[in-house]
Write a protein that holds these residues in place. Structure first.
Motif, PDB file in Angstrom:
ATOM      1  N   ALA A 155       0.882  -1.384  -0.118  1.00 26.25           N
ATOM      2  CA  ALA A 155       0.024   0.022  -0.115  1.00 26.25           C
ATOM      3  C   ALA A 155       1.243   1.137  -0.107  1.00 26.25           C
ATOM      4  N   ALA A 156       2.106   1.183   0.797  1.00 25.24           N
ATOM      5  CA  ALA A 156       2.897   2.370   0.556  1.00 25.24           C
ATOM      6  C   ALA A 156       3.622   2.588  -0.708  1.00 25.24           C
ATOM      7  N   HIS A 157       3.895   1.352  -1.378  1.00 19.65           N
ATOM      8  CA  HIS A 157       4.668   1.447  -2.511  1.00 19.65           C
ATOM      9  C   HIS A 157       3.526   2.298  -3.672  1.00 19.65           C
ATOM     10  N   CYS A 158       2.362   1.773  -3.537  1.00 17.13           N
ATOM     11  CA  CYS A 158       1.266   2.409  -4.154  1.00 17.13           C
ATOM     12  C   CYS A 158       1.170   3.851  -4.003  1.00 17.13           C
ATOM     13  N   GLU A 159       0.904   4.204  -2.827  1.00 10.93           N
ATOM     14  CA  GLU A 159       0.961   5.827  -2.655  1.00 10.93           C
ATOM     15  C   GLU A 159       2.182   6.554  -2.922  1.00 10.93           C
ATOM     16  N   ALA A 160       3.160   6.172  -2.929  1.00 10.18           N
ATOM     17  CA  ALA A 160       4.491   6.643  -3.355  1.00 10.18           C
ATOM     18  C   ALA A 160       4.521   6.756  -4.906  1.00 10.18           C
ATOM     19  N   VAL A 161       4.081   5.828  -5.767  1.00  9.28           N
ATOM     20  CA  VAL A 161       4.110   5.790  -7.018  1.00  9.28           C
ATOM     21  C   VAL A 161       3.123   6.874  -7.562  1.00  9.28           C
ATOM     22  N   CYS A 162       1.980   7.012  -6.912  1.00 11.94           N
ATOM     23  CA  CYS A 162       0.938   7.978  -7.001  1.00 11.94           C
ATOM     24  C   CYS A 162       1.285   9.400  -7.011  1.00 11.94           C
ATOM     25  N   ALA A 163       2.149   9.516  -5.856  1.00 11.54           N
ATOM     26  CA  ALA A 163       2.564  10.696  -5.441  1.00 11.54           C
ATOM     27  C   ALA A 163       3.417  11.350  -6.352  1.00 11.54           C
ATOM     28  N   GLN A 164       4.254  10.431  -6.768  1.00 10.32           N
ATOM     29  CA  GLN A 164       5.201  10.875  -8.030  1.00 10.32           C
ATOM     30  C   GLN A 164       4.661  11.252  -8.989  1.00 10.32           C
ATOM     31  N   TRP A 165       3.541  10.595  -9.596  1.00  9.70           N
ATOM     32  CA  TRP A 165       2.786  10.814 -10.832  1.00  9.70           C
ATOM     33  C   TRP A 165       1.708  11.952 -10.578  1.00  9.70           C
ATOM     34  N   ASP A 166       1.710  12.454  -9.369  1.00 11.19           N
ATOM     35  CA  ASP A 166       0.445  13.218  -9.028  1.00 11.19           C
ATOM     36  C   ASP A 166      -0.745  12.863  -9.545  1.00 11.19           C
ATOM     37  N   ILE A 167      -1.244  11.755  -8.806  1.00  8.91           N
ATOM     38  CA  ILE A 167      -2.446  11.052  -8.955  1.00  8.91           C
ATOM     39  C   ILE A 167      -3.179  10.556  -7.613  1.00  8.91           C
ATOM     40  N   ARG A 168      -4.363  11.335  -7.318  1.00  5.55           N
ATOM     41  CA  ARG A 168      -4.978  10.733  -6.382  1.00  5.55           C
ATOM     42  C   ARG A 168      -5.181   9.115  -6.021  1.00  5.55           C
ATOM     43  N   ILE A 169      -4.854   8.807  -5.064  1.00 11.15           N
ATOM     44  CA  ILE A 169      -5.079   7.196  -4.542  1.00 11.15           C
ATOM     45  C   ILE A 169      -5.902   7.111  -3.289  1.00 11.15           C
ATOM     46  N   ASP A 170      -7.015   6.079  -3.400  1.00 12.04           N
ATOM     47  CA  ASP A 170      -7.553   5.962  -1.977  1.00 12.04           C
ATOM     48  C   ASP A 170      -7.199   4.202  -1.722  1.00 12.04           C
ATOM     49  N   ILE A 171      -6.782   4.102  -0.427  1.00 11.47           N
ATOM     50  CA  ILE A 171      -6.646   2.811   0.066  1.00 11.47           C
ATOM     51  C   ILE A 171      -7.932   2.336   0.812  1.00 11.47           C
ATOM     52  N   ALA A 172      -8.107   1.212   0.311  1.00 11.50           N
ATOM     53  CA  ALA A 172      -9.524   0.445   0.963  1.00 11.50           C
ATOM     54  C   ALA A 172      -9.090  -0.799   1.574  1.00 11.50           C
ATOM     55  N   ARG A 173      -9.158  -0.632   2.945  1.00 11.09           N
ATOM     56  CA  ARG A 173      -8.633  -1.744   3.938  1.00 11.09           C
ATOM     57  C   ARG A 173      -9.882  -2.740   4.136  1.00 11.09           C
ATOM     58  N   ILE A 174      -9.867  -4.015   3.787  1.00  9.90           N
ATOM     59  CA  ILE A 174     -11.007  -4.835   3.605  1.00  9.90           C
ATOM     60  C   ILE A 174     -10.503  -6.034   4.659  1.00  9.90           C
ATOM     61  N   GLN A 175     -12.037  -6.771   4.748  1.00 12.77           N
ATOM     62  CA  GLN A 175     -11.791  -8.227   5.688  1.00 12.77           C
ATOM     63  C   GLN A 175     -12.052  -9.158   4.632  1.00 12.77           C
ATOM     64  N   VAL A 176     -11.508  -9.758   4.218  1.00 12.47           N
ATOM     65  CA  VAL A 176     -11.782 -11.005   3.480  1.00 12.47           C
ATOM     66  C   VAL A 176     -12.361 -12.157   4.304  1.00 12.47           C
ATOM     67  N   ASP A 177     -13.616 -12.690   3.985  1.00 12.52           N
ATOM     68  CA  ASP A 177     -14.547 -13.853   4.539  1.00 12.52           C
ATOM     69  C   ASP A 177     -13.890 -15.053   4.130  1.00 12.52           C
TER      70      ASP A 177
END
Length: 611
Positions: free
Chosen positions: A235-257
């Protein structure tokens, strides 16, 4: 190849080729024309647009299923070309549709066009005027490991040891090249499902470099499953990539049944879809990075699981799953092209270690079965994808008939007539149920699950309590209807609240009660759930009735009754049940003040309390 031989080919064009050439030569795209019968390396392509590396082939019969054409196409694709093949019959009878597909493949932004490799030494039509780098030659299709030709067979790196070989040099150095291979983008805001892996990284990068797409709106969503030890780092990697490319990103934390009996992969997919539904707005389209290799794996996997025609249609380029609109622009692109693009742009991506484990069925096919199939049938991926596309076309035709049946069977958006379903032939009934559930949940059930539904619900007693769960829906029979509802949390037995009507009242199941048209009640009210024995006096009646009988007469389903908010006056009189059953006393007050009561769920829609 001599000029006379090329000229001879042009004079022997089929009727379909002549018709296609008549239309294509009128289009001058990227300041270049289509070229016919062009020698490229050791092959001759029917029609070529060099500016966008698109090759169009016209086929008369089973020709395009041959291993020879598979080798040709694989070689063309390795050089960065996209190959479009059409039956002669389709060209003659569906000319406009064929042209639309061709032109869609070449109409992309003209900025930063890459240098083009040199088609064979050219006396072919128009080659001298095309923009390409004459210093780069194609490798031989019979080249050894790494793709380099033997000396004397067009390998320019053999003549210049300091020069990079064509196969090792990037063949897709600019985003416009990948976009040329993509299906045309929808005219909507896009949300990329961004896992951080190779495929979604390439997709996000390519879309981000397209000005019009960014202008309409582009953002990313990363779903944090919590199933891997490195999930936080991903998740941190994805946030860093999007920050570099100036793209908004949302992190959805889910529970898998993992206890739903569907397996980890299916459970994780269902949880992802739920997360996307929550995060996407109505005017956004979800872009996913499924590619041609994924399609081949999916077809084989479903075939081995005994899927029918719908299942074998596999992944679809565009689809709608409930409220989600999905777009898969890399649908026709092999993974090898994505890898070359990523290497050319020096992109960084995540390698999920679970992708290497052959414990999972898909990985076993990817690492053990498909490589073996490709040894014998080099065109295996393309053929599997083509079969899936043909089945998808057939499924679309059948869905037109299903839509008619659904319309006649629907009692409401989430309810079907059981007598109507049972009157259908078994196969048609199964298809209607699959389409209905896929529209609501994004997942189509298999034959075994449908057999359970048939036994436990469709042929059960009308007053039975049996329930069947599918994805996010709880299916239950009530009266003559099959209802598929979203399960809501139960109210605490002792829950109650005071309410003055000045603002919305949040209820335990996340629904809410509102008073519209007036600032508030004259006195504070009490709201609570049903406990049994309540009575209400309706407008125009001289005496009160048991609420239980009123709810039954109004056709309120049992699951709505148990979560229906009851509104009581200070003196204890029941004034309303939900917003559709209102006592005479409150009805007169609402009319006098030009006000109304409204019961809403968390999606801003009035809850169904009557039929």
């Amino acid at each position: 190849m001599t000029h006379d031989f090329i000229k001879q080919l042009r004079t022997r064009m089929t009727d379909a080729e002549r018709l296609l050439w008549y239309h294509l030569r009128a289009h001058r795209l990227l300041d270049q024309k289509f070229r016919r019968q062009q020698p490229i390396g050791p092959y001759i392509a029917d029609f070529v647009h060099f500016g966008s590396r698109v090759i169009v082939e016209a086929d008369g019969g089973q020709h395009n299923e041959s291993s020879r054409d598979a080798r040709r196409d694989a070689w063309f694709e390795a050089q960065g070309f996209r190959v479009l093949r059409f039956w002669n019959h389709d060209i003659l009878t569906s000319t406009d549709a064929v042209l639309e597909q061709i032109l869609a493949a070449v109409t992309f932004p003209t900025d930063s066009l890459p240098p083009l490799p040199n088609p064979s030494p050219a006396r072919g039509e128009g080659l001298a005027s095309d923009r390409h780098d004459a210093g780069i030659c194609f490798p031989s299709p019979h080249a050894g490991e790494g793709g380099a030709s033997a000396p004397g067979e067009g390998d320019s790196s053999a003549k210049d040891p300091g020069k990079q070989s064509p196969r090792n040099s990037p063949t897709l150095p600019h985003s416009t090249d990948v976009l040329a291979l993509l299906h045309p983008a929808p005219d909507s805001k896009l949300v990329v499902g961004f896992s951080g892996g190779l495929d979604s990284t390439v997709l996000l990068h390519a879309l981000a470099t397209h000005p019009s797409i960014r202008g309409r709106g582009l953002r990313a969503v990363h779903v944090h499953h919590g199933l891997q030890a490195d999930a936080d780092a991903w998740a941190a990697h994805c946030e860093a990539v999007c920050a570099q490319w100036d793209i908004r990103i949302d992190i959805a934390r889910i529970q898998v049944d993992l206890h739903a009996g569907r397996g980890m992969e299916a459970a994780a997919r269902a949880a992802r879809l739920d997360a996307f539904r929550t995060l996407l707005n109505a005017d956004e389209v979800l872009a996913l990075a499924h590619h041609r290799d994924d399609q081949a794996e999916t077809v084989l996997l479903r075939l081995l699981r005994g899927a029918g025609g719908d299942g074998l249609a596999a992944i679809r380029r565009r689809s709608r799953l409930g409220s989600l609109h999905l777009w898969r622009p890399l649908f026709d692109v092999p993974r090898s092209v994505l890898r070359r693009y990523a290497d050319a742009h020096e992109l960084r991506w995540i390698e999920d270690p679970s992708n290497e484990s052959v414990t999972y069925d898909r990985n076993f096919l990817r690492h053990r079965v498909l490589p073996l199939l490709r040894e014998r049938w080099p065109q295996a991926d393309r053929s599997l994808a083509r079969s899936a596309a043909l089945l998808a076309e057939q499924a679309q035709l059948l869905d037109v008939e299903v839509a008619v049946s659904l319309k006649s069977l629907q009692l409401a958006d989430d309810a079907l007539s059981i007598p109507g379903l049972l009157a259908l032939p078994r196969a048609q009934r199964a298809r209607v149920l699959r389409v209905w559930l896929r529209q609501m949940t994004g997942l189509a059930p298999g034959g075994r699950w449908l057999a359970t539904l048939e036994r436990d619900l469709l042929r059960a007693r009308s007053d039975g309590e049996a329930r069947v769960v599918w994805a996010s829906r709880l299916l239950q029979r009530w009266r003559d209807g099959l209802h598929a509802r979203i399960s809501a949390p139960a109210w605490p037995n002792d829950w109650s609240a005071t309410w003055d009507g000045q603002s919305a009242l949040q209820l335990p199941d996340r629904s809410r009660l509102e008073l519209l048209g007036v600032d508030g009640f004259d006195a504070t009210m009490t709201v609570r759930a049903r406990r049994g024995g309540e009575r209400i006096r309706l407008p125009g009646r001289g005496h009160s009735h048991e609420l239980k009988h009123v709810l039954q007469d109004r056709g309120v389903p049992p699951w709505s009754r148990i979560r229906m908010p009851l509104l009581f006056a200070v003196d204890g009189e029941l004034l309303a049940a939900g917003d559709a059953i209102v006592a005479a006393r409150l009805d007169a007050w609402l009319r006098e003040n030009d006000a109304r009561l409204r019961w809403l769920d968390n999606d801003q829609e009035t809850l169904p309390v009557s039929e």
